[in-house]
Design an enzyme around this catalytic site. Structure first.
Site, short mmCIF file in Angstrom:
data_model
loop_
_atom_site.label_atom_id
_atom_site.label_comp_id
_atom_site.label_asym_id
_atom_site.label_seq_id
_atom_site.Cartn_x
_atom_site.Cartn_y
_atom_site.Cartn_z
N CYS A 57 0.84 -1.20 0.00
CA CYS A 57 0.00 0.00 0.00
C CYS A 57 0.89 1.26 0.00
O CYS A 57 1.51 1.57 1.00
CB CYS A 57 -0.89 -0.04 1.24
SG CYS A 57 -1.67 1.51 1.69
N CYS B 60 0.09 3.76 2.74
CA CYS B 60 0.52 3.27 4.06
C CYS B 60 2.00 3.62 4.28
O CYS B 60 2.37 4.08 5.36
CB CYS B 60 0.35 1.76 4.17
SG CYS B 60 -1.35 1.18 4.04
#
Length: 107
Positions: free
Chosen positions: A30, A33
């Site tokens: 991600c 993230c």
């Protein structure tokens, strides 16, 4: 100190913690993230006296992902006394994380 929280450690690390616990549900794949991780880590250091911070890997802990209905990452959840106080999805900045913590703990 940043905890790596697993299904096995969740009860002790989060539900039985003596301080509020800020949890980051994240994944290696991600990009957002990874982008917000330094801000999360910094907040964890700054608030170390008042809360515990930890991360739950989206891919490695499917039981926790399902239990809390996580469908978008990063999702931050704040726990206190074994309960979810609130959550924020994809916070934009360190300031957004700090505001979330302050406002959620003030409820």
């Amino acid at each position: 100190m940043m905890l790596t929280i697993t299904t096995n450690s969740f009860e002790n690390d989060v539900l039985r913690a003596d301080k509020p616990v800020l949890v980051d549900f994240w994944a290696q794949w991600c990009p957002y993230c990874r982008r917000i991780a330094p801000a999360f880590d910094k907040v964890g250091e700054q608030y170390a006296d008042t809360l515990i911070s930890g991360k739950i890997n989206y891919d490695e802990e499917p039981q926790l992902i399902e239990r809390f209905g996580i469908d978008t990452i990063p999702t931050l959840m704040l726990f206190k006394d074994g309960k979810v106080l609130g959550s924020i999805v994809a916070p934009a900045s360190k300031a957004a994380i700090e505001t979330f913590i302050r406002e959620t703990l003030a409820q």
